[in-house]
Design a protein around this motif. Structure first.
Motif, PDB file in Angstrom:
ATOM      1  N   VAL A 217       0.832  -1.217   0.000  1.00 46.47           N
ATOM      2  CA  VAL A 217       0.000   0.000   0.000  1.00 46.47           C
ATOM      3  C   VAL A 217       0.863   1.263   0.000  1.00 46.47           C
ATOM      4  O   VAL A 217       1.939   1.278   0.598  1.00 46.47           O
ATOM      5  CB  VAL A 217      -0.955   0.050   1.219  1.00 46.47           C
ATOM      6  CG1 VAL A 217      -1.968  -1.079   1.154  1.00 46.47           C
ATOM      7  CG2 VAL A 217      -0.173   0.007   2.524  1.00 46.47           C
ATOM      8  N   PRO A 218       0.390   2.311  -0.659  1.00 45.30           N
ATOM      9  CA  PRO A 218       1.145   3.568  -0.650  1.00 45.30           C
ATOM     10  C   PRO A 218       0.976   4.384   0.633  1.00 45.30           C
ATOM     11  O   PRO A 218       1.788   5.275   0.901  1.00 45.30           O
ATOM     12  CB  PRO A 218       0.584   4.335  -1.852  1.00 45.30           C
ATOM     13  CG  PRO A 218      -0.786   3.766  -2.057  1.00 45.30           C
ATOM     14  CD  PRO A 218      -0.742   2.341  -1.606  1.00 45.30           C
TER      15      PRO A 218
ATOM     16  N   GLY B  44       9.180   4.799   2.155  1.00 44.70           N
ATOM     17  CA  GLY B  44       8.568   5.599   1.100  1.00 44.70           C
ATOM     18  C   GLY B  44       7.056   5.674   1.135  1.00 44.70           C
ATOM     19  O   GLY B  44       6.453   6.289   0.260  1.00 44.70           O
ATOM     20  N   GLN B  45       6.429   5.058   2.155  1.00 43.09           N
ATOM     21  CA  GLN B  45       4.970   5.153   2.252  1.00 43.09           C
ATOM     22  C   GLN B  45       4.575   6.462   2.937  1.00 43.09           C
ATOM     23  O   GLN B  45       5.291   6.947   3.805  1.00 43.09           O
ATOM     24  CB  GLN B  45       4.412   3.965   3.041  1.00 43.09           C
ATOM     25  CG  GLN B  45       4.546   2.627   2.290  1.00 43.09           C
ATOM     26  CD  GLN B  45       4.329   1.422   3.177  1.00 43.09           C
ATOM     27  OE1 GLN B  45       4.903   1.361   4.265  1.00 43.09           O
ATOM     28  NE2 GLN B  45       3.539   0.469   2.716  1.00 43.09           N
ATOM     29  N   ARG B  46       3.430   7.018   2.532  1.00 40.70           N
ATOM     30  CA  ARG B  46       2.914   8.151   3.293  1.00 40.70           C
ATOM     31  C   ARG B  46       2.281   7.616   4.570  1.00 40.70           C
ATOM     32  O   ARG B  46       1.736   6.518   4.588  1.00 40.70           O
ATOM     33  CB  ARG B  46       1.872   8.922   2.469  1.00 40.70           C
ATOM     34  CG  ARG B  46       2.508   9.726   1.340  1.00 40.70           C
ATOM     35  CD  ARG B  46       1.517  10.674   0.680  1.00 40.70           C
ATOM     36  NE  ARG B  46       0.431   9.976  -0.006  1.00 40.70           N
ATOM     37  CZ  ARG B  46       0.564   9.318  -1.153  1.00 40.70           C
ATOM     38  NH1 ARG B  46       1.750   9.241  -1.742  1.00 40.70           N
ATOM     39  NH2 ARG B  46      -0.468   8.728  -1.722  1.00 40.70           N
ATOM     40  N   GLU B  47       2.368   8.398   5.650  1.00 39.62           N
ATOM     41  CA  GLU B  47       1.880   7.930   6.945  1.00 39.62           C
ATOM     42  C   GLU B  47       0.888   8.919   7.544  1.00 39.62           C
ATOM     43  O   GLU B  47       1.122  10.115   7.536  1.00 39.62           O
ATOM     44  CB  GLU B  47       3.067   7.715   7.900  1.00 39.62           C
ATOM     45  CG  GLU B  47       4.117   6.763   7.329  1.00 39.62           C
ATOM     46  CD  GLU B  47       5.120   6.246   8.361  1.00 39.62           C
ATOM     47  OE1 GLU B  47       4.886   6.451   9.565  1.00 39.62           O
ATOM     48  OE2 GLU B  47       6.114   5.631   7.933  1.00 39.62           O
ATOM     49  N   ILE B  48      -0.208   8.372   8.037  1.00 42.67           N
ATOM     50  CA  ILE B  48      -1.211   9.184   8.731  1.00 42.67           C
ATOM     51  C   ILE B  48      -1.248   8.710  10.178  1.00 42.67           C
ATOM     52  O   ILE B  48      -1.687   7.596  10.471  1.00 42.67           O
ATOM     53  CB  ILE B  48      -2.601   9.011   8.078  1.00 42.67           C
ATOM     54  CG1 ILE B  48      -2.578   9.496   6.621  1.00 42.67           C
ATOM     55  CG2 ILE B  48      -3.664   9.748   8.890  1.00 42.67           C
ATOM     56  CD1 ILE B  48      -3.847   9.179   5.833  1.00 42.67           C
TER      57      ILE B  48
END
Lengths: 244, 244
Positions: free
Chosen positions: A29-30, A55-59
């Motif tokens: 998953v991105p 490299g994944q975006r994190e919330i």
């Protein structure tokens, strides 16, 4: 085409207790999202960390815990909004969940906000109940046993009635309720059949007969109480074995 | 130096719902053992099959099922003897377990015969209860909910009392008890809150409102019954979604 929402069960703590499916999705998953406790730590992200490809975006979802970790609804609104923006843009988002996504836990509050609008997949995870029984090395249930799982947050009378109606009992979410739960179990004459487990599957795992514990326990600790009808099958309470 | 005995939880059926740990051990051990149902099929071995490296010795444990799958004790004696011979010779043996090794299931009968003599590791697995809730797409429990897991083999009055004391209920081992369980749930006015799940996580998975089922169910099917106090959080019963 919107992205897909995943509730990823990560298991009790050992990064090797992820499923192959959770591992594959976690790496694909991105975007990942996870609860962030006061103090800036995320247990779920810590479990996932050895597997993250980078490299994944994190919330991060800052949980403003009040009594008994009741969730701050505003934090979930904000997180659901950020996750929805990624999904709308076509990106898949995996919400990292300690244990199992649908077995207590904060994922429920995102699921209730998002699942009606976006395709959602739940990937089940190893619950601390099963991992606790494995660590204690005593079967949770055999044949006709009834198993009950109780949050320690319930009042004494509710706990007592449900313990009396079950064969094996797991009591979760101990934290500040631990002393009260210990007293209740003692008043029922069941202390000798109860085992305490802390940091299950993690370095520093502690397994103790309930009688040998102090009065403090972290939130992520549990008591397993064995009232089963088949002691000949289940055998005596086995001590924890080093070098597992 | 004796070998080590492993109870390997393989999860509910999807070979991707193995843990990384079970996968690693499954491929590393020289000997696997598994229950073999009448007819010569082994559900546990089927789950493991895509992962087996080949060349392992195999100990099949023919289960002579009588009423309610009560185990043939002689078969376990024979299997424990064969497993002990491998362990004595220094070989590790993994017993393949559907679901979780310590949550019902036949591993208990080998554990009780062998664990006192040989070093034993239990690797927890995804239970059909968690996998069922994921497939049904409805959370099993939130916050202060009590969860009870019941074998359908219990008599009606025992089932009724335990259902009344719980918020979420999973009823396992349906098989020939299914019609009786359906009637009981209807008599409690709870049919509308109950969902039936069969072949969870496998091809041919079936998820139905209990009201829409027939009167026959396989042994490995379950009913989840939602009596939780927080319907606003949990939302309505979500239909199964294709293409997960």
């Amino acid at each position: 085409m919107s992205g897909r929402l995943y509730g990823l069960g990560l298991g009790p703590g050992d990064p090797e207790l992820l499923t192959l499916k959770a591992h594959r999705l976690l790496r694909a998953v991105p975007v990942i999202a996870y609860p962030l406790a006061a103090g800036g730590t995320s247990f779920a992200r810590t479990i996932a960390a050895p597997h993250l490809p980078g490299g994944q975006r994190e919330i991060a979802i800052p949980l403003e815990m009040s009594t008994d970790r009741a969730p701050g609804q505003a934090a979930y609104d904000t997180a659901a909004h950020a996750i929805a923006a990624e999904l709308e843009a076509g990106f898949d988002v995996a919400v990292l969940c300690e244990g199992d996504p649908f077995f207590y836990g904060s994922f429920l509050y995102l699921f209730s906000r998002l699942a009606a609008r976006y395709e959602t997949t739940i990937v089940p995870g190893i619950s601390s109940v099963m991992a606790g029984a494995a660590a204690i090395r005593r079967p949770l249930s055999a044949r006709h046993d009834a198993v009950t799982i109780l949050p320690a947050t319930l009042p004494d009378e509710a706990l007592r009635a449900r313990i009396e109606a079950a064969d094996s009992v797991a009591i979760l979410k101990l934290g500040r309720h631990f002393g009260r739960v210990k007293t209740l179990i003692a008043s029922m004459g069941l202390t000798g059949q109860a085992v305490y487990a802390e940091r299950v599957s993690l370095p520093g795992e502690r397994i103790l007969p309930l009688a040998e514990t102090g009065d403090a326990a972290p939130y992520f600790a549990l008591v397993l109480l064995y009232r089963g009808a088949e002691p000949a099958i289940l055998g005596p309470l086995a001590p924890a074995e080093p070098g597992r």
